[in-house]
Design a protein around this motif. Structure first.
Motif, PDB file in Angstrom:
ATOM      1  N   SER A  98      -4.337  -7.575  -0.697  1.00 48.72           N
ATOM      2  CA  SER A  98      -4.372  -6.010  -0.196  1.00 48.72           C
ATOM      3  C   SER A  98      -5.630  -6.375   0.879  1.00 48.72           C
ATOM      4  CB  SER A  98      -4.822  -5.193  -1.490  1.00 48.72           C
ATOM      5  OG  SER A  98      -5.201  -4.076  -0.938  1.00 48.72           O
ATOM      6  N   ASN A 102      -5.000  -5.413   4.710  1.00 46.30           N
ATOM      7  CA  ASN A 102      -5.688  -4.228   5.287  1.00 46.30           C
ATOM      8  C   ASN A 102      -6.880  -4.842   6.518  1.00 46.30           C
ATOM      9  OD1 ASN A 102      -4.821  -1.748   4.391  1.00 46.30           O
ATOM     10  ND2 ASN A 102      -5.113  -2.778   2.409  1.00 46.30           N
ATOM     11  N   ASN A 103      -7.488  -5.840   6.223  1.00 47.41           N
ATOM     12  CA  ASN A 103      -8.376  -6.260   7.103  1.00 47.41           C
ATOM     13  C   ASN A 103      -7.647  -6.564   8.572  1.00 47.41           C
ATOM     14  OD1 ASN A 103     -11.133  -7.023   7.732  1.00 47.41           O
ATOM     15  ND2 ASN A 103     -10.436  -9.362   7.882  1.00 47.41           N
ATOM     16  N   LYS A 106      -6.503  -3.091  10.165  1.00 44.64           N
ATOM     17  CA  LYS A 106      -7.612  -1.916  10.451  1.00 44.64           C
ATOM     18  C   LYS A 106      -7.704  -1.664  11.866  1.00 44.64           C
ATOM     19  CE  LYS A 106     -11.586  -4.816   9.916  1.00 44.64           C
ATOM     20  NZ  LYS A 106     -12.818  -5.102   9.094  1.00 44.64           N
ATOM     21  N   GLU A 111      -3.989   1.535   6.909  1.00 43.01           N
ATOM     22  CA  GLU A 111      -4.680   1.244   5.761  1.00 43.01           C
ATOM     23  C   GLU A 111      -3.420   1.448   4.804  1.00 43.01           C
ATOM     24  OE1 GLU A 111      -8.285   2.120   2.380  1.00 43.01           O
ATOM     25  OE2 GLU A 111      -8.361   2.943   4.598  1.00 43.01           O
ATOM     26  N   TYR A 112      -3.050   0.505   3.904  1.00 42.44           N
ATOM     27  CA  TYR A 112      -1.826   0.584   3.018  1.00 42.44           C
ATOM     28  C   TYR A 112      -2.197  -0.120   1.738  1.00 42.44           C
ATOM     29  CZ  TYR A 112       2.576   0.384   0.933  1.00 42.44           C
ATOM     30  OH  TYR A 112       3.755   0.452   0.237  1.00 42.44           O
ATOM     31  N   HIS A 113      -1.710   0.611   0.656  1.00 40.89           N
ATOM     32  CA  HIS A 113      -2.142  -0.025  -0.851  1.00 40.89           C
ATOM     33  C   HIS A 113      -1.028   0.213  -1.776  1.00 40.89           C
ATOM     34  CE1 HIS A 113      -6.527  -0.498  -0.085  1.00 40.89           C
ATOM     35  NE2 HIS A 113      -6.304   0.867   0.744  1.00 40.89           N
TER      36      HIS A 113
END
Length: 264
Positions: A98, A102-103, A106, A111-113
């Protein structure tokens, strides 16, 4: 209902009928496939290296796109389904994945979770439309046809992540076969790997595996096989040897049963 749709690269080239028949059948059954814009190939194989992030990014972008539309993400291809759902699970449950994903994203403002639900088209038929409603919509039942379901390995495994069906004793495609009026043929090799990913290392492996699968289905009385994996279909037909069995995409059979096969 409208779903975000990830067609995958094979469906746009070698397996265009799988894509076409899926779309028109969906409309007939009351749901719509809305193709994601600017999608990229999922890679066709989930990377097992924990530090391999770049190859997961196309799947995450597609997942984020669906999330932003408030839609579930649907795919037809077994390989795409496997890669995207495993990627989604990794983003949900592995902090390292994760963080790195996301890094990377960005700078694109993404942004995704793991918020998106990943579905296979067959899941929609089973859990949303329902087999009874599929049966009601059938205009040309495939009565008298004996069809062997070929799951392969990517549609079902790893079972704890995909959770599509029992990986050892699946019923999903058999229930589909019954819904379109045909008779399912149970054979031992229906969820064994066809060996497609070994073809560049040793061609004898997929040849032997494919012929074993086809021979087993033929021995049990199948008229032909049905699958949702373009790679499996290609491999089985290429390596069929003396077998007379054809391998057909499930959406082509669905469109035929619904009376839509010649629709454009």
């Amino acid at each position: 209902m409208t779903y975000s749709y990830f067609p995958g690269c094979t469906l746009k080239n070698k397996a265009s009928d799988l894509d076409k028949y899926a779309r028109i059948s969906a409309e007939a059954l009351g749901f719509t496939l809305e193709e994601i814009t600017d999608w990229q190939c999922c890679g066709g194989e989930y990377p097992l290296g924990t530090n391999e992030v770049a190859s997961k990014l196309p799947s995450v972008r597609a997942l984020a796109n669906a999330r932003d539309k408030g839609q579930d993400l649907v795919t037809l291809c077994s390989a795409c389904y496997n890669v995207i759902k495993q990627t989604n699970d990794a983003v949900q449950n592995d902090e390292n994945t994760s963080f790195k994903v996301n890094n990377y994203l960005k700078e694109d403002g993404i942004e995704y979770h793991g918020e998106t639900k990943v579905l296979h088209y067959l899941e929609i038929l089973r859990d949303v439309v329902g087999w009874d409603n599929v049966k009601k919509a059938v205009k040309n039942p495939l009565t008298g046809k004996k069809i062997g379901a070929y799951y392969g390995c990517l549609l079902l495994r790893p079972g704890k992540v995909l959770q599509l069906d029992d990986a050892e004793n699946p019923q999903l495609i058999e229930d589909f076969i019954k819904a379109i009026g045909a008779t399912p043929v149970i054979y031992a090799q229906r969820n064994e790997c066809c060996g497609a990913y070994t073809m560049f290392e040793d061609k004898s492996i997929p040849q032997n595996r494919s012929q074993k699968i086809l021979a087993n289905a033929e021995e049990m009385g199948a008229d032909f096989l049905v699958t949702s994996c373009p790679l499996c279909r290609y491999n089985l037909i290429k390596n069929k040897g003396d077998s007379k069995l054809d391998v057909i995409y499930f959406t082509e059979l669905l469109a035929e049963a619904l009376g839509l096969k010649e629709a454009k």
